[in-house]
Motif scaffolding. Structure first.
Motif, PDB file in Angstrom:
ATOM      1  N   THR A  57       0.801  -1.223   0.000  1.00 31.07           N
ATOM      2  CA  THR A  57       0.000   0.000   0.000  1.00 31.07           C
ATOM      3  C   THR A  57       0.837   1.279   0.000  1.00 31.07           C
ATOM      4  O   THR A  57       0.283   2.366   0.122  1.00 31.07           O
ATOM      5  N   LYS A  58       2.142   1.151  -0.133  1.00 28.56           N
ATOM      6  CA  LYS A  58       2.981   2.360  -0.159  1.00 28.56           C
ATOM      7  C   LYS A  58       2.592   3.300  -1.302  1.00 28.56           C
ATOM      8  O   LYS A  58       2.676   4.522  -1.175  1.00 28.56           O
ATOM      9  N   LYS A  59       2.130   2.710  -2.405  1.00 30.14           N
ATOM     10  CA  LYS A  59       1.742   3.534  -3.557  1.00 30.14           C
ATOM     11  C   LYS A  59       0.297   4.028  -3.450  1.00 30.14           C
ATOM     12  O   LYS A  59      -0.175   4.737  -4.338  1.00 30.14           O
ATOM     13  N   TYR A  60      -0.396   3.630  -2.390  1.00 33.48           N
ATOM     14  CA  TYR A  60      -1.796   4.035  -2.200  1.00 33.48           C
ATOM     15  C   TYR A  60      -1.921   4.814  -0.882  1.00 33.48           C
ATOM     16  O   TYR A  60      -2.180   4.223   0.176  1.00 33.48           O
ATOM     17  N   PRO A  61      -1.760   6.122  -0.897  1.00 33.44           N
ATOM     18  CA  PRO A  61      -1.846   6.891   0.346  1.00 33.44           C
ATOM     19  C   PRO A  61      -3.230   6.876   0.981  1.00 33.44           C
ATOM     20  O   PRO A  61      -3.384   7.217   2.160  1.00 33.44           O
ATOM     21  N   ASP A  62      -4.256   6.471   0.208  1.00 36.16           N
ATOM     22  CA  ASP A  62      -5.619   6.445   0.751  1.00 36.16           C
ATOM     23  C   ASP A  62      -5.971   5.094   1.376  1.00 36.16           C
ATOM     24  O   ASP A  62      -7.126   4.834   1.721  1.00 36.16           O
ATOM     25  N   VAL A  63      -4.963   4.225   1.534  1.00 32.58           N
ATOM     26  CA  VAL A  63      -5.170   2.931   2.189  1.00 32.58           C
ATOM     27  C   VAL A  63      -4.344   2.891   3.475  1.00 32.58           C
ATOM     28  O   VAL A  63      -3.153   3.200   3.459  1.00 32.58           O
ATOM     29  N   LYS A  64      -4.973   2.529   4.579  1.00 27.79           N
ATOM     30  CA  LYS A  64      -4.283   2.466   5.873  1.00 27.79           C
ATOM     31  C   LYS A  64      -4.360   1.038   6.424  1.00 27.79           C
ATOM     32  O   LYS A  64      -5.417   0.411   6.399  1.00 27.79           O
ATOM     33  N   ILE A  65      -3.235   0.564   6.938  1.00 28.40           N
ATOM     34  CA  ILE A  65      -3.177  -0.752   7.576  1.00 28.40           C
ATOM     35  C   ILE A  65      -2.916  -0.542   9.061  1.00 28.40           C
ATOM     36  O   ILE A  65      -1.933   0.096   9.450  1.00 28.40           O
ATOM     37  N   LEU A  66      -3.810  -1.052   9.901  1.00 35.66           N
ATOM     38  CA  LEU A  66      -3.675  -0.920  11.357  1.00 35.66           C
ATOM     39  C   LEU A  66      -3.484  -2.303  11.975  1.00 35.66           C
ATOM     40  O   LEU A  66      -4.204  -3.244  11.647  1.00 35.66           O
ATOM     41  N   GLY A  67      -2.522  -2.406  12.869  1.00 37.76           N
ATOM     42  CA  GLY A  67      -2.281  -3.675  13.535  1.00 37.76           C
ATOM     43  C   GLY A  67      -1.005  -4.316  13.041  1.00 37.76           C
ATOM     44  O   GLY A  67      -0.209  -3.691  12.333  1.00 37.76           O
ATOM     45  N   PRO A  68      -0.789  -5.563  13.462  1.00 35.96           N
ATOM     46  CA  PRO A  68      -1.754  -6.437  14.158  1.00 35.96           C
ATOM     47  C   PRO A  68      -1.889  -6.115  15.642  1.00 35.96           C
ATOM     48  O   PRO A  68      -0.956  -5.612  16.257  1.00 35.96           O
ATOM     49  N   ILE A  69      -3.061  -6.421  16.169  1.00 40.71           N
ATOM     50  CA  ILE A  69      -3.314  -6.310  17.602  1.00 40.71           C
ATOM     51  C   ILE A  69      -4.042  -7.572  18.062  1.00 40.71           C
ATOM     52  O   ILE A  69      -4.634  -8.285  17.242  1.00 40.71           O
ATOM     53  N   SER A  70      -3.993  -7.817  19.352  1.00 48.42           N
ATOM     54  CA  SER A  70      -4.725  -8.961  19.901  1.00 48.42           C
ATOM     55  C   SER A  70      -6.218  -8.680  19.849  1.00 48.42           C
ATOM     56  O   SER A  70      -6.672  -7.566  20.121  1.00 48.42           O
ATOM     57  N   ALA A  71      -6.989  -9.689  19.475  1.00 53.63           N
ATOM     58  CA  ALA A  71      -8.439  -9.557  19.458  1.00 53.63           C
ATOM     59  C   ALA A  71      -8.966  -9.578  20.880  1.00 53.63           C
ATOM     60  O   ALA A  71      -8.228  -9.786  21.844  1.00 53.63           O
ATOM     61  N   PHE A  72     -10.261  -9.316  21.018  1.00 55.61           N
ATOM     62  CA  PHE A  72     -10.898  -9.455  22.324  1.00 55.61           C
ATOM     63  C   PHE A  72     -12.049 -10.447  22.202  1.00 55.61           C
ATOM     64  O   PHE A  72     -12.962 -10.226  21.417  1.00 55.61           O
ATOM     65  N   PRO A  73     -11.994 -11.558  22.926  1.00 51.80           N
ATOM     66  CA  PRO A  73     -10.908 -11.959  23.816  1.00 51.80           C
ATOM     67  C   PRO A  73      -9.695 -12.457  23.024  1.00 51.80           C
ATOM     68  O   PRO A  73      -9.861 -12.972  21.905  1.00 51.80           O
ATOM     69  N   PRO A  74      -8.497 -12.333  23.587  1.00 54.61           N
ATOM     70  CA  PRO A  74      -7.302 -12.767  22.849  1.00 54.61           C
ATOM     71  C   PRO A  74      -7.206 -14.281  22.680  1.00 54.61           C
ATOM     72  O   PRO A  74      -6.589 -14.753  21.724  1.00 54.61           O
TER      73      PRO A  74
END
Length: 624
Positions: A560-577
């Motif tokens: 997504t480096k070439k797509y500034p309108d795309v954001k990647i968040l995480g990874p994070i632990s789910a709830f519940p983990p």
């Protein structure tokens, strides 16, 4: 000549169809949408003809031949095949598995019977896709007028509802307006009933269908109108198995391929639909107004506790229940006696030893229980952390509320609990004239809203504690739905300690509510400002799961480096983990609505099949 055949089974995502040669006697007869039998994995299987080609990339000598043609008439139209292909592509599901939903149960005797009954499919005329039209209504009378318009139009018409029990309401509103008996479709039908109704839709060009999201997969031949009633309802989302589609989105896709008009209807629109209508992406919209009757009566529980009231019900409601001579419904968000148990000495909250969620408390059996893992154990006599015995029950549950209500009402007043654990008294409901029904949303289908004179939303702010971005919207929609269902003379109480929250002022000024939520969504890049896809992965080994999640996130970020309108968040632990013997990781993908389907397909093609793909999720980090 080569036929691309989709075996009606689950194939790898990168192998949606297989090439087969066409026998000489079938050439010129085979067309897309027909059901055939094919040799597949050392046995004979059913398959749908996807398309035809002159040649294959595989040498003809290595290709197998179509075994038989079940019927010269297509089981489903080419347009519906394309609809199923888009569903499979976008929601990352096997095309064969998706097409299986569009067909009858694959039992040879029934399939042959259906083949004999198929009439000639009319030519499929596709118009230019139209914008969805949004219809906001503020009363049952306004809803009835819109339902009547759909019932009296021509062609095949589909009215979608979120849950099976809501079909009865639409039938009541449609009574007298329908030319023929509507076809009712729901997930709990038997195979014989579904067989008969599937054939009716395949063969009758002018009919009305009322049903849940299962109805989207019927073999439409002349679909003219689709109405998605209560379009913002979270029950429209398929979340537990692939394809994890939202019925509203799928209905819009279906309208594109069938050329049908699509109407999105609600008294409590989703934030996305409100925004899209205001910005002319959708047509229509009737100004939302406050629902004047019943108008909520707010009870501030903070002043109640200060005044010495130890019951989970405000004094005004207590007075009303003491003199009750009719039906009352108390909506509680939790099962059990209390939501959890807290040690007042050290602050320990009793949690599930497996998933980490707070344990509910059941006074009758002195048990603490996890509603997600199903693990139950006795409540210890003392705190395992500090050995104290000063326990406090937090958050009222259905059984705890029932205990409190029984201490208030007259002895001849019935008190019944209805939730997923308590259904034994359902048969008694029709006989009760003076009683209190206490339940979670599970109880909604069983409430006689016309006869219920008192309605209490007992613990409104508990919905707002959630970190999920749709929590405020869900509560507002719940309140609006109660107002719409309830009789105008009913007393509707809302108990809360956050009476100044925008969700409550929004009851009187709907536009202001949406403006407030939209400001928050814009700040965090949530829908409708971005389209969200949730990826989640479960691994029996924590470190292995974290490693795979980190690797996948790195790959997505690189792409997504070439797509500034795309954001990647995480990874994070789910709830519940930790849930169902697996450690869960979540990655969130935020995509601009411009070309979001194309971007999603490109990104998700790099994700291994171990990941579960959840476009437009109801939750971001909660997986249970």
């Amino acid at each position: 000549m080569i036929a691309e055949i989709v075996p009606i089974t689950r194939l790898p995502l990168n192998l949606p169809f297989l090439d087969y040669t066409i026998p000489i006697n079938f050439r010129g007869v085979i067309i897309p949408g027909q059901l055939v039998t094919i040799p597949f994995r050392k046995k004979t299987a059913f398959g749908i003809v996807l398309s035809l080609r002159e040649e294959s990339n595989i040498a003809n000598a290595k290709l197998k031949e179509i075994s038989s043609l079940v019927s010269t008439e297509p089981f489903i139209s080419e347009n519906l095949i394309n609809f199923n292909r888009e569903i499979a592509d976008f929601y990352r599901a096997s095309l064969g598995f998706v097409l299986k939903s569009a067909l009858l149960p694959l039992q040879k005797r029934k399939i042959l019977k259906a083949a004999e009954a198929l009439v000639k499919m009319p030519a499929q005329k596709i118009q230019t896709p139209q914008k969805p039209t949004f219809i906001a209504y503020n009363s049952k009378e306004e809803l009835a007028k819109n339902i009547e318009k759909i019932c009296t139009s021509s062609g095949q018409r589909l009215i979608l509802v979120p849950e099976t029990y809501q079909i009865a309401q639409i039938l009541e509103l449609a009574a007298g307006a329908t030319k023929d008996e509507p076809i009712i479709i729901s997930g709990d039908m038997g195979e014989k009933e579904y067989f008969e109704k599937w054939l009716r839709v395949r063969n009758e060009a002018d009919t009305l269908v009322i049903g849940t999201r299962k109805a989207l997969w019927l073999p439409w031949i002349n679909l003219s109108e689709i109405a998605v009633e209560d379009e913002g309802n979270s029950a429209y989302k398929s979340w537990d198995m692939a394809p994890r589609y939202h019925a509203r989105e799928a209905a819009i896709m279906l309208a594109k391929y069938t050329g049908s008009k699509i109407f999105l209807m609600s008294a409590a629109p989703s934030v996305e639909s409100y925004y899209f209508t205001q910005n002319k992406i959708y047509d229509g919209f009737t100004a939302l107004k406050k629902i004047s009757s019943p108008s909520p009566i707010f009870c501030d529980v903070r002043s109640e506790s200060k005044g010495g009231n130890k019951l989970p019900i405000c004094e005004e409601i207590i007075a009303r229940l003491k003199n009750l001579n009719s039906l009352a419904f108390i909506l509680v968000n939790r099962r059990g006696t209390a939501g959890t148990v807290l040690c007042r000495d050290c602050g320990l909250i009793f949690k599930c030893e497996q998933c980490g969620r707070p344990n509910a408390f059941y006074k009758k059996d002195n048990l603490i229980s996890c509603h997600f893992c199903g693990i139950k154990r006795p409540l210890p006599l003392t705190c395992p952390s500090c050995n104290g015995a000063n326990f406090h029950l937090c958050g009222i549950g259905t059984q705890g509320m029932a205990e409190a209500v029984k201490s208030i009402v007259k002895k001849d007043t019935d008190v019944i609990v209805i939730d997923s654990e308590n259904t034994a008294d359902l048969s008694k409901l029709s006989e009760i004239k003076n009683g209190v029904i206490i339940g979670t949303e599970y109880a909604w289908p069983y409430i006689d809203w016309v006869k219920t004179e008192t309605i209490i939303l007992a613990d409104a702010e508990s919905s707002l504690i959630s970190a999920e971005f749709k929590a405020t919207e869900d509560l507002w929609q719940t309140i609006r739905r109660i107002q719409l269902k309830a009789r105008t003379e009913a007393a509707f109480y809302i108990q809360t300690s956050t009476i100044d929250h925008p969700v409550f002022s929004g009851i009187y000024e709907p536009a202001k509510f949406y403006e407030t939520v939209l400001r928050e969504r814009k700040l965090f890049g949530y829908p409708p400002y971005n389209y969200i896809i949730r990826l989640y992965l479960g691994s029996p080994f924590m470190q292995a799961g974290e490693k795979e999640a980190a690797s996948t996130a790195a790959t997505l970020i690189s792409l997504t480096k070439k797509y500034p309108d795309v954001k990647i968040l995480g990874p994070i632990s789910a709830f519940p983990p930790f849930y169902r013997a697996r450690y869960w990781q979540v990655i969130i993908v935020k995509l601009s609505y411009s070309n979001y389907k194309k971007r999603a397909k490109e990104l998700l093609s790099s994700v291994s099949n171990e990941w579960k793909i959840d476009p437009n999720p109801n939750n971001l980090i909660s997986i249970a």
